[in-house]
Each structure stands twice: as structure tokens, then as C-alpha cells.
Design a protein around this motif. Structure first.
Motif, PDB file in Angstrom:
ATOM      1  N   ARG A  28     -32.604 -33.796  20.075  1.00 14.32           N
ATOM      2  CA  ARG A  28     -33.716 -33.459  19.185  1.00 14.32           C
ATOM      3  C   ARG A  28     -33.224 -32.397  18.208  1.00 14.32           C
ATOM      4  NH1 ARG A  28     -39.352 -31.179  21.290  1.00 14.32           N
ATOM      5  NH2 ARG A  28     -38.176 -31.592  23.148  1.00 14.32           N
ATOM      6  N   ILE A  29     -33.414 -32.664  16.914  1.00 12.98           N
ATOM      7  CA  ILE A  29     -32.910 -31.763  15.873  1.00 12.98           C
ATOM      8  C   ILE A  29     -34.010 -30.830  15.383  1.00 12.98           C
ATOM      9  CG2 ILE A  29     -31.773 -31.635  13.629  1.00 12.98           C
ATOM     10  CD1 ILE A  29     -30.753 -34.518  14.172  1.00 12.98           C
ATOM     11  N   PHE A  30     -35.190 -31.383  15.100  1.00 15.67           N
ATOM     12  CA  PHE A  30     -36.289 -30.559  14.617  1.00 15.67           C
ATOM     13  C   PHE A  30     -37.617 -31.244  14.861  1.00 15.67           C
ATOM     14  CE2 PHE A  30     -35.014 -33.140  10.971  1.00 15.67           C
ATOM     15  CZ  PHE A  30     -36.216 -33.642  10.521  1.00 15.67           C
ATOM     16  N   GLU A  31     -38.674 -30.457  14.722  1.00 13.80           N
ATOM     17  CA  GLU A  31     -40.042 -30.970  14.776  1.00 13.80           C
ATOM     18  C   GLU A  31     -40.611 -30.943  13.365  1.00 13.80           C
ATOM     19  OE1 GLU A  31     -44.435 -30.078  16.772  1.00 13.80           O
ATOM     20  OE2 GLU A  31     -42.736 -28.761  17.234  1.00 13.80           O
ATOM     21  N   TYR A  32     -41.260 -32.038  12.969  1.00 17.28           N
ATOM     22  CA  TYR A  32     -41.948 -32.106  11.681  1.00 17.28           C
ATOM     23  C   TYR A  32     -43.310 -31.461  11.897  1.00 17.28           C
ATOM     24  CZ  TYR A  32     -43.092 -34.100   7.124  1.00 17.28           C
ATOM     25  OH  TYR A  32     -43.420 -34.262   5.791  1.00 17.28           O
ATOM     26  N   THR A  33     -43.549 -30.309  11.285  1.00 19.43           N
ATOM     27  CA  THR A  33     -44.743 -29.518  11.587  1.00 19.43           C
ATOM     28  C   THR A  33     -45.693 -29.444  10.397  1.00 19.43           C
ATOM     29  OG1 THR A  33     -43.665 -27.479  10.918  1.00 19.43           O
ATOM     30  CG2 THR A  33     -43.497 -28.099  13.238  1.00 19.43           C
ATOM     31  N   GLY A  34     -46.891 -28.967  10.676  1.00 18.14           N
ATOM     32  CA  GLY A  34     -47.903 -28.772   9.641  1.00 18.14           C
ATOM     33  C   GLY A  34     -49.291 -28.841  10.245  1.00 18.14           C
ATOM     34  N   ARG A  35     -50.288 -28.794   9.363  1.00 20.32           N
ATOM     35  CA  ARG A  35     -51.681 -28.871   9.805  1.00 20.32           C
ATOM     36  C   ARG A  35     -52.052 -30.305  10.120  1.00 20.32           C
ATOM     37  NH1 ARG A  35     -56.061 -27.603   6.265  1.00 20.32           N
ATOM     38  NH2 ARG A  35     -54.861 -28.777   4.775  1.00 20.32           N
ATOM     39  N   ILE A  36     -52.809 -30.502  11.172  1.00 19.89           N
ATOM     40  CA  ILE A  36     -53.351 -31.824  11.471  1.00 19.89           C
ATOM     41  C   ILE A  36     -54.703 -31.914  10.789  1.00 19.89           C
ATOM     42  CG2 ILE A  36     -54.192 -33.361  13.279  1.00 19.89           C
ATOM     43  CD1 ILE A  36     -52.043 -32.197  15.100  1.00 19.89           C
ATOM     44  N   ILE A  37     -54.849 -32.911   9.937  1.00 20.75           N
ATOM     45  CA  ILE A  37     -56.088 -33.109   9.184  1.00 20.75           C
ATOM     46  C   ILE A  37     -56.595 -34.523   9.447  1.00 20.75           C
ATOM     47  CG2 ILE A  37     -55.491 -31.435   7.393  1.00 20.75           C
ATOM     48  CD1 ILE A  37     -54.640 -33.763   5.601  1.00 20.75           C
ATOM     49  N   THR A  38     -57.866 -34.753   9.146  1.00 23.22           N
ATOM     50  CA  THR A  38     -58.418 -36.096   9.296  1.00 23.22           C
ATOM     51  C   THR A  38     -57.887 -36.976   8.175  1.00 23.22           C
ATOM     52  OG1 THR A  38     -60.363 -35.654   7.952  1.00 23.22           O
ATOM     53  CG2 THR A  38     -60.545 -35.188  10.337  1.00 23.22           C
ATOM     54  N   ASN A  39     -57.914 -38.263   8.403  1.00 23.88           N
ATOM     55  CA  ASN A  39     -57.488 -39.193   7.366  1.00 23.88           C
ATOM     56  C   ASN A  39     -58.405 -39.104   6.148  1.00 23.88           C
ATOM     57  OD1 ASN A  39     -55.391 -39.977   8.952  1.00 23.88           O
ATOM     58  ND2 ASN A  39     -56.385 -41.827   9.704  1.00 23.88           N
ATOM     59  N   GLU A  40     -59.682 -38.798   6.388  1.00 20.12           N
ATOM     60  CA  GLU A  40     -60.619 -38.644   5.281  1.00 20.12           C
ATOM     61  C   GLU A  40     -60.222 -37.443   4.409  1.00 20.12           C
ATOM     62  OE1 GLU A  40     -61.722 -38.988   8.516  1.00 20.12           O
ATOM     63  OE2 GLU A  40     -62.151 -41.121   8.271  1.00 20.12           O
ATOM     64  N   ALA A  41     -59.820 -36.348   5.027  1.00 15.90           N
ATOM     65  CA  ALA A  41     -59.368 -35.172   4.276  1.00 15.90           C
ATOM     66  C   ALA A  41     -58.091 -35.494   3.505  1.00 15.90           C
ATOM     67  CB  ALA A  41     -59.138 -33.992   5.213  1.00 15.90           C
ATOM     68  N   ALA A  42     -57.219 -36.279   4.098  1.00 16.09           N
ATOM     69  CA  ALA A  42     -55.993 -36.691   3.407  1.00 16.09           C
ATOM     70  C   ALA A  42     -56.325 -37.543   2.190  1.00 16.09           C
ATOM     71  CB  ALA A  42     -55.076 -37.450   4.352  1.00 16.09           C
ATOM     72  N   ASP A  43     -57.349 -38.395   2.318  1.00 14.29           N
ATOM     73  CA  ASP A  43     -57.770 -39.236   1.191  1.00 14.29           C
ATOM     74  C   ASP A  43     -58.286 -38.407   0.018  1.00 14.29           C
ATOM     75  OD1 ASP A  43     -57.151 -41.542   2.550  1.00 14.29           O
ATOM     76  OD2 ASP A  43     -59.202 -41.871   3.273  1.00 14.29           O
ATOM     77  N   ARG A  44     -58.872 -37.258   0.318  1.00 10.48           N
ATOM     78  CA  ARG A  44     -59.453 -36.414  -0.732  1.00 10.48           C
ATOM     79  C   ARG A  44     -58.435 -35.480  -1.378  1.00 10.48           C
ATOM     80  NH1 ARG A  44     -63.460 -36.066   3.299  1.00 10.48           N
ATOM     81  NH2 ARG A  44     -62.723 -33.984   3.856  1.00 10.48           N
ATOM     82  N   MET A  45     -57.217 -35.419  -0.883  1.00  6.54           N
ATOM     83  CA  MET A  45     -56.219 -34.503  -1.445  1.00  6.54           C
ATOM     84  C   MET A  45     -55.881 -34.919  -2.871  1.00  6.54           C
ATOM     85  SD  MET A  45     -53.694 -33.837   1.764  1.00  6.54           S
ATOM     86  CE  MET A  45     -52.873 -32.418   1.075  1.00  6.54           C
ATOM     87  N   PRO A  46     -55.813 -33.959  -3.791  1.00  6.44           N
ATOM     88  CA  PRO A  46     -55.523 -34.288  -5.179  1.00  6.44           C
ATOM     89  C   PRO A  46     -54.045 -34.622  -5.384  1.00  6.44           C
ATOM     90  CG  PRO A  46     -55.706 -31.930  -4.923  1.00  6.44           C
ATOM     91  CD  PRO A  46     -56.061 -32.540  -3.596  1.00  6.44           C
ATOM     92  N   GLY A  47     -53.771 -35.371  -6.441  1.00  9.83           N
ATOM     93  CA  GLY A  47     -52.384 -35.676  -6.793  1.00  9.83           C
ATOM     94  C   GLY A  47     -51.761 -36.677  -5.842  1.00  9.83           C
ATOM     95  N   LYS A  48     -50.450 -36.592  -5.734  1.00 10.42           N
ATOM     96  CA  LYS A  48     -49.692 -37.487  -4.876  1.00 10.42           C
ATOM     97  C   LYS A  48     -48.902 -36.673  -3.857  1.00 10.42           C
ATOM     98  CE  LYS A  48     -48.894 -41.243  -8.110  1.00 10.42           C
ATOM     99  NZ  LYS A  48     -47.876 -42.102  -8.706  1.00 10.42           N
ATOM    100  N   PRO A  49     -49.566 -36.134  -2.847  1.00  7.61           N
ATOM    101  CA  PRO A  49     -48.826 -35.355  -1.845  1.00  7.61           C
ATOM    102  C   PRO A  49     -47.835 -36.246  -1.104  1.00  7.61           C
ATOM    103  CG  PRO A  49     -51.094 -35.671  -1.163  1.00  7.61           C
ATOM    104  CD  PRO A  49     -50.983 -36.225  -2.541  1.00  7.61           C
ATOM    105  N   ARG A  50     -46.610 -35.748  -0.928  1.00  2.77           N
ATOM    106  CA  ARG A  50     -45.549 -36.554  -0.332  1.00  2.77           C
ATOM    107  C   ARG A  50     -45.225 -36.174   1.103  1.00  2.77           C
ATOM    108  NH1 ARG A  50     -40.994 -38.231  -4.403  1.00  2.77           N
ATOM    109  NH2 ARG A  50     -42.291 -39.003  -6.082  1.00  2.77           N
ATOM    110  N   TYR A  51     -45.866 -35.175   1.644  1.00  2.89           N
ATOM    111  CA  TYR A  51     -45.477 -34.692   2.961  1.00  2.89           C
ATOM    112  C   TYR A  51     -46.474 -35.058   4.059  1.00  2.89           C
ATOM    113  CZ  TYR A  51     -42.184 -32.066   0.158  1.00  2.89           C
ATOM    114  OH  TYR A  51     -41.193 -31.726  -0.710  1.00  2.89           O
ATOM    115  N   LEU A  52     -47.228 -36.116   3.868  1.00  6.75           N
ATOM    116  CA  LEU A  52     -48.200 -36.547   4.864  1.00  6.75           C
ATOM    117  C   LEU A  52     -47.559 -37.532   5.831  1.00  6.75           C
ATOM    118  CD1 LEU A  52     -51.347 -37.099   2.633  1.00  6.75           C
ATOM    119  CD2 LEU A  52     -50.709 -35.079   3.946  1.00  6.75           C
ATOM    120  N   TYR A  53     -47.831 -37.351   7.114  1.00  3.17           N
ATOM    121  CA  TYR A  53     -47.285 -38.213   8.152  1.00  3.17           C
ATOM    122  C   TYR A  53     -48.440 -38.708   9.010  1.00  3.17           C
ATOM    123  CZ  TYR A  53     -43.853 -39.869  11.513  1.00  3.17           C
ATOM    124  OH  TYR A  53     -43.084 -40.653  12.319  1.00  3.17           O
TER     125      TYR A  53
END
Length: 184
Positions: A28-53
Motif C-alpha cells: 500500500r503506497i497511499f490513501e486517497y483522502t478527502g471529505r465524503i459527500i453525498t452524490n447530490e452534493a457532488a452534482d451541485r458542485m460548480p465547474g468541473k471538479p476533477r478530484y471526485l471518487y
């Protein structure tokens, strides 16, 4: 001494992640980290965010904070690492031994590749070599054997795994919505 087996440095595609010591296979090299958000919140994000998993049908991991060092691992069509999920967390492990100074890369998946990178823009070694081969003039019968131009090449190998990254249909052109795709 750093706790990481890698460093962030300049690569051909911007910033990249490079091994600072030998990384054995299946490590294991690293963990991909960040905030866990709902898919609905991800849909409302402005622009073209590239770091969503995409984690599952309900939740997405927003890996945009700079504290998420995993965002610096670049895409490769011939990767030396692979991403996987375990208990709601996303990790990247080595597929083979990675030598010091070698860039750590993993395959972002077909959806992200088609939406953001594309076959003609990919800068991984495999794609650059393919474009160089295709750019060479084919030898004619007078000059020798005819070069294979790729007409009968096989399609990319499918690992049979379900798509890792979320992609909703874009209402304008039917393309994947890039807001649901992880970054390089």
C-alpha cells in the motif's frame, strides 16, 4: 526522515508522485483522502471538479484538498499501481516493484480517460510510444516489408471490474459528467 515512500515533483504532465525508495509488489503506497459527500452534493458542485471518487451509489469522496497527496499520482495506460476500496476508504497499492525515481501511476478508468484525457492527449509512455509508431511512414513494397498500421489491433484489455468512477450522463451531449470523476 519522511514517513512516505514517495515525493511530489514535476513530471511531464504537471506534478507527479515519485518513489524515493524501492516499493515492493502489493505494498500500500497511499490513501486517497478527502471529505465524503453525498452524490447530490457532488452534482451541485460548480465547474468541473476533477478530484471526485465514487465510493458507492450514495457517496462520493472529494479529494480536492491539497492535503490529499493521492491527487498527485498520475494516470498511465500501463500503470505500476492500482486503486482499491476497503471499508469505505480508497487506497493505491503497487502492482509490481517500483524503483526509486520511478513515477507512481495508476489507471484512472475508461470513463475519466475519455472525459478528460483522450487517446490523443495521453502522455503516458505507452501512448507516446504508440503515437510515435503511428507517425512513422509505412515502408512500401519497394522499400521492404509493409509496417503494421494497427488496423487489426485488439481492443484494450478489460479487467472485468465494475467502473470505479462515477459518471452521470451530461444533459448537453450525453457524455459522462466530469464532476463525478476523480482527478489525475
Amino acid at each position: 526522515m519522511s514517513q512516505h515512500t514517495f515525493r511530489i515533483a514535476r513530471s511531464k504532465t504537471g506534478l507527479g508522485m515519485f518513489a524515493t525508495q524501492r516499493i515492493p509488489k502489493n505494498t500500500r503506497i497511499f490513501e486517497y483522502t478527502g471529505r465524503i459527500i453525498t452524490n447530490e452534493a457532488a452534482d451541485r458542485m460548480p465547474g468541473k471538479p476533477r478530484y471526485l471518487y465514487d465510493l458507492n451509489k450514495k457517496f462520493t469522496l472529494d479529494g480536492s484538498p491539497r492535503s490529499n497527496l493521492g491527487r498527485y499520482a498520475n494516470h498511465s495506460c500501463r500503470p505500476n499501481a492500482v486503486d482499491y476500496s476497503y471499508r469505505g476508504r480508497v487506497y493505491v497499492k503497487s502492482l509490481r516493484a517500483i524503483e526509486p525515481g520511478e513515477e507512481i501511476t495508476y489507471d484512472y478508468g475508461k470513463i475519466y480517460f475519455n472525459a478528460f484525457i483522450g487517446k490523443e492527449n495521453c502522455l503516458c509512455l505507452k501512448c507516446v510510444a504508440r503515437r510515435e509508431r503511428e507517425a512513422r511512414p509505412a515502408r512500401t513494397a519497394a522499400g521492404g516489408a509493409t509496417a503494421h498500421r494497427g488496423g487489426g489491433q485488439r481492443s484494450p484489455r478489460s479487467r472485468g471490474a465494475p467502473p470505479r468512477h462515477r459518471a452521470a450522463a451530461s444533459p448537453d451531449r450525453g457524455l459522462p459528467d466530469p464532476r463525478h470523476l476523480p482527478a489525475r
